[in-house]
Enzyme design. Structure first.
Site, mmCIF file in Angstrom:
data_model
loop_
_atom_site.group_PDB
_atom_site.id
_atom_site.type_symbol
_atom_site.label_atom_id
_atom_site.label_comp_id
_atom_site.label_asym_id
_atom_site.label_seq_id
_atom_site.Cartn_x
_atom_site.Cartn_y
_atom_site.Cartn_z
ATOM 1 N N ASP A 134 1.068 18.095 -7.529
ATOM 2 C CA ASP A 134 0.293 17.005 -6.619
ATOM 3 C C ASP A 134 -0.591 17.970 -5.600
ATOM 4 O O ASP A 134 0.015 18.858 -4.990
ATOM 5 C CB ASP A 134 1.142 16.182 -5.933
ATOM 6 C CG ASP A 134 0.344 15.053 -5.063
ATOM 7 O OD1 ASP A 134 -0.948 14.846 -5.674
ATOM 8 O OD2 ASP A 134 0.849 14.431 -4.055
ATOM 9 N N HIS A 176 -3.722 9.093 2.629
ATOM 10 C CA HIS A 176 -2.565 9.178 2.350
ATOM 11 C C HIS A 176 -1.870 8.636 3.674
ATOM 12 O O HIS A 176 -2.321 8.333 4.600
ATOM 13 C CB HIS A 176 -2.143 10.797 2.189
ATOM 14 C CG HIS A 176 -2.617 11.287 0.836
ATOM 15 N ND1 HIS A 176 -3.218 12.425 0.995
ATOM 16 C CD2 HIS A 176 -2.477 10.895 -0.214
ATOM 17 C CE1 HIS A 176 -3.406 12.792 -0.155
ATOM 18 N NE2 HIS A 176 -3.266 12.040 -0.961
HETATM 19 P P1 13P Z 1 0.461 7.196 -0.452
HETATM 20 O O1 13P Z 1 0.497 8.008 0.834
HETATM 21 O O2 13P Z 1 -0.519 6.017 -0.388
HETATM 22 O O3 13P Z 1 1.841 7.031 -1.072
HETATM 23 O O4 13P Z 1 -0.267 8.269 -1.475
HETATM 24 C C1 13P Z 1 0.272 9.392 -2.046
HETATM 25 C C2 13P Z 1 -0.503 10.051 -2.778
HETATM 26 O O5 13P Z 1 -1.862 10.046 -3.070
HETATM 27 C C3 13P Z 1 -0.069 11.530 -3.271
HETATM 28 O O6 13P Z 1 -1.086 12.323 -3.762
HETATM 29 O O1 G3H Z 2 -0.366 14.012 -0.960
HETATM 30 C C1 G3H Z 2 0.513 13.314 -0.372
HETATM 31 C C2 G3H Z 2 1.917 13.235 -0.791
HETATM 32 O O2 G3H Z 2 2.280 11.901 0.029
HETATM 33 C C3 G3H Z 2 2.737 14.084 -0.520
HETATM 34 O O3 G3H Z 2 3.145 14.299 0.880
HETATM 35 O O4 G3H Z 2 2.756 16.855 1.469
HETATM 36 O O5 G3H Z 2 4.142 15.206 2.860
HETATM 37 O O6 G3H Z 2 5.123 16.003 0.405
HETATM 38 P P1 G3H Z 2 3.919 15.594 1.248
HETATM 39 ZN ZN ZN Z 3 -3.006 12.413 -2.999
#
Ligand code: 13P
Ligand code: G3H
Ligand code: ZN
Length: 361
Positions: free
Chosen positions: A83, A198
């Site tokens: 991600d 997010h």
């Molecule tokens: P949320 O914070 O809405 O759950 O989104 C997560 C996300 O986009 C991770 O890449």
């Molecule tokens: O990119 C957003 C996701 O909620 C991941 O969050 O970077 O705190 O693990 P994080």
């Molecule tokens: Zn994201």
């Protein structure tokens, strides 16, 4: 073992008009909760790890965790996805540790904070696509910067997200530029910006079209009917989860997320991957708070992590059902990455631009 690439999974989802939630993980409990939910409803799975998650859990632990989940549930195709990769190295090392898919988020520079220009985004995304496709891994790119149309601000997660204020020109993906971006980068999936951000604090009221611009998705889908679209920041922040947290000592101000009906509307218009982290974080936190409030003498982590897993499993199962993912796992025959690499090399998987889906098939 049923490891699948994002591209193969989303091609299947597009063919059968469903969406796939992509759940973030940081630990074993979250991994088990996702897989138990998927197993209960026969859903294929996208598990994703942020850079923060990789640092928290350790790449080696994560690799073996995913191996363990795949061994426990050989009948459930699992896509393991990076991600918000911030540069080529993050994406390359993810693949080295068993990920079948990466996101190169070139909407921001490598610091994860500074909005990048279009030329930078195209170049860095294309570099990752070339590298990933050689080995059969998939790539998600992002065009447009995630952030609130209400405030112009981004919500920072673990250091990722822009600082300051942006205008709608940067917070909304331009449909014509999206066509050019997919052509230039050859991405397998495209994350777009249309008002989601997010975290829990997305909207100060139930969102309407002014703050959650679903029409942008529809316009992009019209121009790119064969491109898999990705919605980030798509937790629904359900009222009942806010209430449980606040009932047991939490202090979350009232907030609104992305309504499931809006995501379902997106799925009708090319959205295939829906990113969800916050809802699961909230479900676990509410369950843990409840145990702590009701049994303050409790100190065995299993006594609160088990309810936390139960609560997360319920959210995951609900999303698999709501997005139409349920029932498809057993119908997919995952191809190894080596076979996907050959398909890329043969040009079979190049983006089909300016062609309607039927004509493309
Ligand atoms: P949320 O914070 O809405 O759950 O989104 C997560 C996300 O986009 C991770 O890449
Ligand atoms: O990119 C957003 C996701 O909620 C991941 O969050 O970077 O705190 O693990 P994080
Ligand atoms: Zn994201």
């Amino acid at each position: 073992m049923a490891r699948i690439t994002l591209r193969q999974l989303l091609d299947h989802a597009a063919e059968h008009s469903y969406g796939v939630p992509a759940f973030n993980i940081n630990n074993m409990e979250q991994g088990l909760a996702i897989m138990e939910a998927a197993d209960a409803v026969d859903a294929p799975v996208i598990i994703q790890a942020s850079r923060g998650a990789r640092a928290y859990a350790n790449d080696i632990v994560l690799k073996h965790l995913i191996d363990a989940l795949a061994e426990m549930y050989p009948h459930i195709p699992i896509c393991m996805h990076q991600d918000h990769g911030n540069n080529e190295a993050t994406c390359a090392t993810a693949i080295q540790f068993g990920f079948t898919s990466v996101m190169m988020d070139g909407s921001l520079k490598a610091d994860g904070k500074t909005p990048a220009d279009y030329g930078y985004n195209v170049a860095v995304t294309r570099a990752v696509v070339d590298m990933a496709h050689w080995v059969g891994a998939s790539v998600e790119g992002e065009l447009g910067v995630l952030g609130s149309l209400e405030t112009g601000m981004g919500e920072k997660e673990d250091g990722h997200g822009f600082e300051g204020k942006l205008g709608h020109d940067q917070l909304l993906t331009d449909p014509d530029q999206a066509v050019d971006f997919v052509k230039a980068t050859q991405v397998d999936a495209l994350a777009i910006a249309m008002g989601t951000s997010h975290g829990a604090y997305k909207f100060t009221r139930r969102p309407d079209g002014d703050v959650l611009a679903m029409h942008v998705i529809e316009e992009i889908h019209q121009r790119l009917p064969n491109t898999h679209l990705v919605m980030h920041g798509s937790s629904s922040v359900p009222q009942d989860l806010q209430d449980v947290i606040n009932q047991y000592g939490g202090e979350m101000p009232q907030t609104w997320g992305v309504p499931v009906e809006e995501i379902q509307r997106g799925i009708k218009h090319g959205v295939r991957k829906i990113n969800i982290d916050t809802d699961n974080r909230m479900a676990m936190t509410g369950a843990i708070r409840k145990v702590f409030a009701e049994s303050p003498g409790e100190f065995d982590p299993r006594k609160y992590l088990k309810p936390a897993m139960d609560a997360m499993r319920a959210v995951c199962r609900q999303r698999f059902e709501e997005f139409g993912t349920a029932g498809w796992a057993g119908k997919i025959r995952p191809l190894p990455m080596t076979a996907m690499a050959k398909r890329y090399a043969a040009g079979e998987l190049a983006p089909k631009i300016g062609v309607t889906r039927q004509a493309a098939e």
